[in-house]
Design a protein around this motif. Structure first.
Motif, short mmCIF file in Angstrom:
data_model
loop_
_atom_site.label_atom_id
_atom_site.label_comp_id
_atom_site.label_asym_id
_atom_site.label_seq_id
_atom_site.Cartn_x
_atom_site.Cartn_y
_atom_site.Cartn_z
N THR A 158 -4.07 1.37 -3.32
CA THR A 158 -5.19 0.43 -3.46
C THR A 158 -4.73 -1.03 -3.51
O THR A 158 -5.55 -1.92 -3.73
CB THR A 158 -5.99 0.74 -4.74
OG1 THR A 158 -5.17 0.48 -5.91
CG2 THR A 158 -6.45 2.18 -4.77
N CYS A 159 -3.46 -1.28 -3.28
CA CYS A 159 -2.90 -2.62 -3.46
C CYS A 159 -3.62 -3.68 -2.64
O CYS A 159 -4.14 -4.66 -3.17
CB CYS A 159 -1.41 -2.61 -3.12
SG CYS A 159 -0.60 -4.22 -3.34
N SER A 160 -3.64 -3.54 -1.33
CA SER A 160 -4.22 -4.59 -0.49
C SER A 160 -5.74 -4.70 -0.69
O SER A 160 -6.30 -5.80 -0.63
CB SER A 160 -3.91 -4.33 0.98
OG SER A 160 -4.49 -3.12 1.44
N ASP A 167 0.82 -1.22 0.00
CA ASP A 167 0.00 0.00 0.00
C ASP A 167 0.85 1.27 0.00
O ASP A 167 0.40 2.33 -0.45
CB ASP A 167 -0.93 0.01 1.22
CG ASP A 167 -2.07 -0.98 1.09
OD1 ASP A 167 -2.31 -1.46 -0.03
OD2 ASP A 167 -2.71 -1.28 2.11
#
Length: 354
Positions: free
Chosen positions: A338-340, A333
Motif C-alpha cells: 500500500t506504500c505508493s 510497493d
C-alpha cells in the motif's frame, strides 16, 4: 508512656528501616536507563556539533529523566551510514540520528518524504514531511522496532563540481556522487552517471578524480572541506536530505507515560530548532563557499556560484511526476503493497501528483 514504647521498639525499627531501604534500592536502580545513541557523523558539521551533541549531553538535565546518555557520532563507531536500521533492529543501540536516504535500501518508505522535485525548499518540505510522517513511523515500528521522535533537514541538496558548469545540463557525462536512488534516477535523466557513495568517502573521491561532482547541502560541503576541491556550486535544490531521531520500542516502552511525554517534548523542541538553524546555515554556507560576506558559520573558499535558470528550476519541478515517484513507487510497493497508494493520498495533493 509514649517514650517508653519508643524505647522498647528502638532495637526493631533500625533493622526494619534498613530492610526497607534495601528492598527499594533495586526499584530505584531499575528506573535508571542508559541510552546508547548513534549520532550524525562528525564530518557533517554544525548541526551535529552545535545542536545535536549538546542536546544529548544535556538531555537528562533538560527532561529530569533518570537516564544516562552514551552519545557516539557515527564516524567514530566504524559503522556505515547505510547500516543504521539493521544495527537498531539488532538491539545494539537505543537511539539513532537516522539518515533517511542512506538507509532507504532497507526501508524505501524513508524516501517518501524527500523525492527529487517534491521538496525543493524548507516551506514545502515541512508540509510533505508532516503528511508522510505518521505512515513512515508506523512502518519503522513494524519492521524495525523504531519509533520516530522527530525529523529535520540538512537543507537543499545541490551539485558541487570540480569541473566548470554553467547550467544543469552541463553535468551530462559526469560522474556524480548521490546518496539515494531517487537522485540517481534524476541524474540519469540529464545524462550524468550517478555514483552511490557514503558522505565520509566523498572528499577523497573528489580529490582522486573518482567522481567529478557530488550532491549535498552547502553547509555540509563547507564543513567537510569539499569546497577546497570543487570549483562550482549550483544552488538549485533537488531534495532536503531528511534525518530523524528514532528510539527503539523496547527502550520506549520501559518509560512511563509521563516520561515518554517529557522525552517527546524535548525532541520536538530540538527538531523545530534545527529546521530554523538549517536554513540559517545553508544561506550562510553558500556565501562562505564563494568567499562572500557575511560568513559566520563556515570557512571562506573561492567556489563559483552558477546562476540558476528558469529552465533548470522547471526541469527539477517535473522530476517528481516524471522520474522520482514512478521510479520509487514499485520499489516501495514491493516491500509494502500500500506504500505508493498511501503516499498519493497524503503527499500527492501537496506536490501535484494524482
Amino acid at each position: 508512656m509514649m517514650s517508653s514504647i519508643k524505647h522498647y521498639l528502638a532495637p526493631f525499627i533500625a533493622p526494619i528501616a534498613l530492610s526497607a531501604l534495601m528492598l527499594s534500592a533495586p526499584a530505584i536502580q531499575a528506573q535508571n536507563i542508559t541510552l546508547k545513541v548513534i549520532g550524525q557523523p562528525l564530518a557533517t558539521g554544525n548541526i551535529q556539533k552545535n545542536r545535536e551533541q549538546p542536546f544529548f549531553e544535556q538531555l537528562a538535565a533538560k527532561t529530569g529523566l533518570p537516564i544516562t546518555v552514551e552519545y557516539k557520532p557515527l564516524d567514530t563507531l566504524g559503522i556505515k551510514d547505510t547500516e543504521q536500521l539493521r544495527i537498531m533492529k539488532a538491539g545494539l543501540f537505543d537511539m539513532v540520528s537516522l539518515r533517511f536516504s542512506q538507509n532507504s535500501r532497507d526501508e524505501p518508505a524513508l524516501i517518501g518524504m524527500d523525492l527529487v522535485g517534491g521538496s525543493p525548499d524548507y516551506e514545502k518540505s515541512r508540509k510533505v514531511v508532516d503528511a508522510w510522517l505518521p505512515i513512515l513511523d508506523a512502518r519503522l515500528q513494524k519492521q524495525f522496532g523504531i519509533k520516530l521522535l522527530g525529523h529535520w533537514p540538512f537543507g537543499p541538496q545541490m551539485i558541487f563540481c570540480k569541473k566548470p558548469i554553467t547550467q544543469l545540463s552541463d553535468v551530462k557525462g559526469m560522474k556524480i556522487r548521490v546518496a539515494d536512488q531517487s537522485m540517481a534516477k534524476f541524474l540519469e535523466l540529464v545524462g550524468a552517471t550517478p555514483v552511490p557513495m557514503a558522505f565520509t568517502e566523498v572528499h577523497q573521491a573528489l580529490s582522486l578524480g573518482v567522481i567529478d561532482c557530488a550532491v549535498t547541502g552547502p553547509s555540509s560541503a563547507n564543513s567537510a572541506a569539499w569546497s577546497e576541491i570543487v570549483t562550482h556550486q549550483l544552488p538549485l535544490g533537488f531534495q532536503m536530505s531528511m534525518n530523524g531521531y528514532g528510539i527503539s520500542l523496547k527502550t520506549w516502552n520501559r518509560l512511563k507515560p509521563d516520561q515518554q511525554a517529557k522525552l517527546q517534548a524535548a525532541f520536538t523542541e530540538l527538531t523545530n530548532d534545527i529546521w530554523k538553524y538549517s536554513k540559517e546555515l545553508s544561506d550562510d554556507a553558500l556565501r562562505c563557499n564563494e568567499g562572500s560576506d557575511p560568513c559566520t558559520t563556515g570557512k571562506k573558499y573561492k567556489v563559483k556560484t552558477v546562476p540558476v535558470s528558469e529552465a533548470d528550476i522547471k526541469l527539477v519541478g517535473t522530476a517528481i511526476d516524471k522520474v522520482s515517484f514512478p521510479a520509487w513507487a514499485p520499489v516501495c510497493d514491493k516491500t509494502n503493497p500500500t506504500c505508493s497508494a498511501d503516499w498519493k493520498k497524503t503527499v500527492g495533493p501537496i506536490v501535484g501528483v494524482k
